[in-house]
Design an enzyme around this catalytic site. Sequence first.
Site, short mmCIF file in Angstrom:
data_model
loop_
_atom_site.label_atom_id
_atom_site.label_comp_id
_atom_site.label_asym_id
_atom_site.label_seq_id
_atom_site.Cartn_x
_atom_site.Cartn_y
_atom_site.Cartn_z
N LEU A 165 23.65 -39.26 23.62
CA LEU A 165 23.69 -39.67 25.17
C LEU A 165 22.92 -38.66 25.87
O LEU A 165 22.61 -37.53 25.62
CB LEU A 165 25.19 -39.47 25.57
N MET A 170 15.37 -37.20 18.39
CA MET A 170 15.03 -37.31 19.85
C MET A 170 16.03 -36.57 20.71
O MET A 170 15.46 -36.04 21.77
CB MET A 170 14.88 -38.81 20.39
N LYS A 171 17.32 -36.67 20.44
CA LYS A 171 18.31 -36.10 21.40
C LYS A 171 18.03 -34.45 21.26
O LYS A 171 18.05 -33.69 22.29
CB LYS A 171 19.76 -36.48 20.93
N LEU A 172 17.92 -33.91 19.90
CA LEU A 172 17.44 -32.48 19.69
C LEU A 172 16.49 -32.05 20.53
O LEU A 172 16.24 -30.93 21.33
CB LEU A 172 17.47 -31.99 18.35
#
Length: 307
Positions: free
Chosen positions: A125, A174-176
């Site tokens: 998210l 991608m979230k990291l």
Amino acid sequence: MTEKPTVGFIGVGLMGHGMAANILKGGYPLYIKGNSNREPIDDLVSKGAVEITSPKEMAALCDVIHLCLPNSDSVEAVIRGDDGILAGSKAGLVVVDSSTANPTSTVALAEELEAAGMHMVDAPLGRTPKEAEAGMLDAMVGADDAIFAKVLPIIDCWAGIINHVGPVGSAHKMKLIMNFISMGYAALYSEALSIGVKSGVSPQVINDVIGASRLSNGFFETFMGCAVGRDMDIHKFSITNASKDVHYASAMASSTRTLNPVGEAVKSYYTFVEANGHGADYLPHLADHVAKMNGFDLAEAVRKGAK
């Protein structure tokens, strides 16, 4: 009319509550499993959700299960545990992991679920609990095309922006990257405030000048809303979670042999604050902790700047 799939949700906390509530609004039958905080569980039950006791039970009842948990250890326990999702062994079940997790763990879990006839989707998210309640989160999704199409209508209940970024594991990567940038911003803004105050520039001036320039962004506005505006609950994301995310990002950099000296410096701030017992503080509170490291009280500097 095609009957809607039955959805499960494990982890109805700050973010998960709003997501689950919006799945209910979308007309999906919903089973939930929470933690010790009864308030979000009771609220969702009052809206039509059904509480169950174990992931195994949920797996037997549901077509799609959402996870919104603190870390990869928690996700692994829910999937692999004696009463976990794998123990339910329901062919065709799709597990949507909205946690910010270690991509290596995600890929390994996806392989185990696939071997049991189930599927993994990573859908971490962006944004805050406010957007979760409004159904306007950002979602990055890792899945093959067919499974993405299957879960898209459900994700659309709680997300305003949805990016299908690639296969399973790619969304957690991608979230990291995103959180490396945002946690880096927080460290940078904290240092900038300390340098400014100790040089005789008020926090208000720093906020006003940068906020009106091309350097401003949504994260800056929220961060300064706390650090300078003193709205201490404006971004309910804990230092512990921030520390976890930058450690995961550091591990990803190490695994790819990528030079990451800025990341290591950023990680040190969160490690220090967490180690000193303030992990439950929210992310923008970092500015106060960095100010203390530099020998002054940021709240007092803000009061002086208002005169």
